[in-house]
Design an enzyme around this catalytic site. Sequence first.
Site, PDB file in Angstrom:
ATOM      1  N   TRP A  40      -4.224  -8.130   3.691  1.00 28.23           N
ATOM      2  CA  TRP A  40      -3.343  -9.137   3.095  1.00 28.23           C
ATOM      3  C   TRP A  40      -3.163 -10.312   4.038  1.00 28.23           C
ATOM      4  O   TRP A  40      -3.479 -10.218   5.202  1.00 28.23           O
ATOM      5  CB  TRP A  40      -1.985  -8.518   2.746  1.00 28.23           C
ATOM      6  CG  TRP A  40      -1.314  -7.864   3.905  1.00 28.23           C
ATOM      7  CD1 TRP A  40      -0.550  -8.449   4.879  1.00 28.23           C
ATOM      8  CD2 TRP A  40      -1.346  -6.470   4.241  1.00 28.23           C
ATOM      9  NE1 TRP A  40      -0.103  -7.524   5.776  1.00 28.23           N
ATOM     10  CE2 TRP A  40      -0.571  -6.293   5.406  1.00 28.23           C
ATOM     11  CE3 TRP A  40      -1.937  -5.336   3.661  1.00 28.23           C
ATOM     12  CZ2 TRP A  40      -0.389  -5.040   6.009  1.00 28.23           C
ATOM     13  CZ3 TRP A  40      -1.754  -4.112   4.262  1.00 28.23           C
ATOM     14  CH2 TRP A  40      -0.991  -3.970   5.425  1.00 28.23           C
ATOM     15  N   SER A  43       0.859  -1.182   0.000  1.00 25.82           N
ATOM     16  CA  SER A  43       0.000   0.000   0.000  1.00 25.82           C
ATOM     17  C   SER A  43       0.895   1.232   0.000  1.00 25.82           C
ATOM     18  O   SER A  43       1.768   1.369   0.866  1.00 25.82           O
ATOM     19  CB  SER A  43      -0.901   0.006   1.240  1.00 25.82           C
ATOM     20  OG  SER A  43      -1.685  -1.168   1.293  1.00 25.82           O
ATOM     21  N   CYS A  95      -7.108  -1.488   7.264  1.00 19.06           N
ATOM     22  CA  CYS A  95      -5.937  -1.954   6.521  1.00 19.06           C
ATOM     23  C   CYS A  95      -5.037  -2.776   7.439  1.00 19.06           C
ATOM     24  O   CYS A  95      -4.757  -2.371   8.575  1.00 19.06           O
ATOM     25  CB  CYS A  95      -5.145  -0.773   5.950  1.00 19.06           C
ATOM     26  SG  CYS A  95      -3.699  -1.285   4.985  1.00 19.06           S
ATOM     27  N   ASP A 140      -8.305  -2.915   2.913  1.00 12.03           N
ATOM     28  CA  ASP A 140      -7.077  -3.185   2.154  1.00 12.03           C
ATOM     29  C   ASP A 140      -6.285  -4.161   3.013  1.00 12.03           C
ATOM     30  O   ASP A 140      -5.537  -3.757   3.908  1.00 12.03           O
ATOM     31  CB  ASP A 140      -6.313  -1.873   1.937  1.00 12.03           C
ATOM     32  CG  ASP A 140      -5.043  -2.061   1.117  1.00 12.03           C
ATOM     33  OD1 ASP A 140      -4.778  -3.203   0.691  1.00 12.03           O
ATOM     34  OD2 ASP A 140      -4.318  -1.079   0.915  1.00 12.03           O
TER      35      ASP A 140
END
Length: 712
Positions: free
Chosen positions: A712, A493, A665, A710
């Site tokens: 991961w 990001s 995030c 966002d």
Amino acid sequence: MEPSSSSSSASMKVSPLDLMSAIIKGKMDPANASSDSAAEVATILLENREFVMILTTSIAVLIGCVFVFIWRRSGSLKPKQIDPPKPLIVKEPELEVDDGKKKVTIFFGTQTGTAEGFAKALAEEAKARYDKATFKVLDMDDYAADDEEYEEKMKKENLAFFFLATYGDGEPTDNAARFYKWFTEGKERGEWLQNMKYGVFGLGNRQYEHFNKVAKVVDDILTEQGAKRLVPVGLGDDDQCIEDDFTAWRESVWPELDPLLRDEDDATTVSTPYTAAVLEYRVVFYNPADAFLEDKNWSNANGHTIYDAQHPCRSNVVVRKELHTPASDRSCTHLEFEIAGTGLKYETGDHVGVYCENIDEVVEEALRLLSLSPDTYFSVHTDKEDGTPLGGSSLPPPFPPCTLRRALAQYADLLSSPKKSALLALAAHASDPTEADRLRHLASPAGKDEYAQWMVASQRSLLEVMAEFPSARPPLGVFFAAVAPRLQPRYYSISSSPRMEPSRIHVTCALVYEQMPTGRIHQGVCSTWMKNSVPLEKSGNCSWAPIFVRQSNFKLPSNTEVPFIMIGPGTGLAPFRGFLQERLALKEAGAELGPSILFFGCRNRKMDYIYEDELNNFVSSGALSELVVAFSREGPTKEYVQHKMLEKASDIWNMISEGAYLYVCGDAKGMARDVHRTLHTILQEQGSLDSSKAESMVKNLQMTGRYLRDVW
């Protein structure tokens, strides 16, 4: 001697220079356009016939030489091949040839190449099974140029298979995004796909909340719009052994295809058991002395200054800083890539893809295991010397000619666990029969449990496996085609805003350094490279990397007065640093800002409180209304961002009720799930809602684009 203008009959011999001057003046000067001057020039030419003949012959020879030079140069020099970006390619319409064969189209949407590999593997075996059918493997993005062409071509498909990966927060891969948007937004088409029979195989990870969402959605819509499902949607799980999932799904496909692709006279024929060939490039070796400087190959001129994963941009590292204090036993790097003058652009909230290199120790170990010189200079090719393709269509795209050291550093994934197909390739080149048998057993259905334990659970790297089977020494063509997967870009990001940093892309990267179950210390490829990189501010011979920007939907509200909430512990802060830079720039430009709150978390304020001064400055400048920090290792009990959210439950409810956007995030498997549950709890308690209504409210926030993640 100046030519005389008298009318005497004496011969007029002149110098060549004077003669040229006279001709030019007589032809081009309007003042000399009289009949007398014309006659004078004619007389001069007649008196100097010999020179004129030499002059005209010389000019003719000169023109001929120039022509031959240009012709030979165009024939001998090969133009530099520049791959134009996909969006600008104008394709000729494909002519459908009716050869009487049934046609099967196999689509793939891939991020790392696995879906593409499975699609090609299905096609290769299908070709061997059904010689009266044709199979075409297509990138979803290459299938159609626009929505109208998608619809026009899709309704002509009779037999189709879709290999679709899901990544991030239930998102399609880059090359399937356009198709997915068109397909999911066109539910009003009715049952327009009644002629299609299909199968879908999904690639995902069960640890993520939206496991195989893309495959499931496409499968459902295909059925709703009239297509007939041949087999249940395959749900590949990369958290275990996705190859086994694919194998099981593929075996369920053949009984359904047999009656469709075989004639009555051969419908009962028992097909020969199919064994996939070990992939191998054709390799050409060169004299290292003739090798060109590899770094010189890099140029940022790809014809259109449009960059993507296939056309990255060379970018220098200009700034590198350690964000943790010396008291921390971990590391986090702040890195800045220079993009001035490259044409590379980004927006706040986008991702940057970075191609990094394996560290020297890893490369040295690979060289030792391969028993080859690091200076071996070679190229790999997907065709034979006569130009015919090798190994069907399954070979990965080749990389440029280079030394073996460079190939191992830049193109080979040496630290991931090898797939079963890689074990079979190693077995084919093991000189010890015992080792070959063991490798084949691990790759077989009978060795499934052993593979799961010895390989997956232990997280053995390719290099560890090769060390365990020292007699397996594949040639380079096999090693790079079938054993070592291609090293993939790492995505981050972007932690800056182009309003404040238009010529630089900032990255915030935590170092991956952990002990594996086998005792091996795993060092993350890209995070280690970033930590060790040499910035331009310290050396003219600085580190650089090929990078590109991937667009994201993780964006600030277009209306600056809309309130929003950010939740990002650790490096999850990265995009929010970009958000706050953007807000500060907007405020300085006179924009009115709505209320905002940031929930940040770290272990200890004296160790890993990254960007502390900047965050406090954002608050004091008015770019951020409130900063709430959770320190998980300072008190007697661990405190995380979700605990701080509960303390601010009333404020969160009020902001959401006023139209606030919510951004999360960070880690998808732990933090994001906990935050999601906490949000559900807050809405339920503050809004006096039952569980189902609270969940409906959360889903509505997601559907309307007000709850963005966002992860991961």
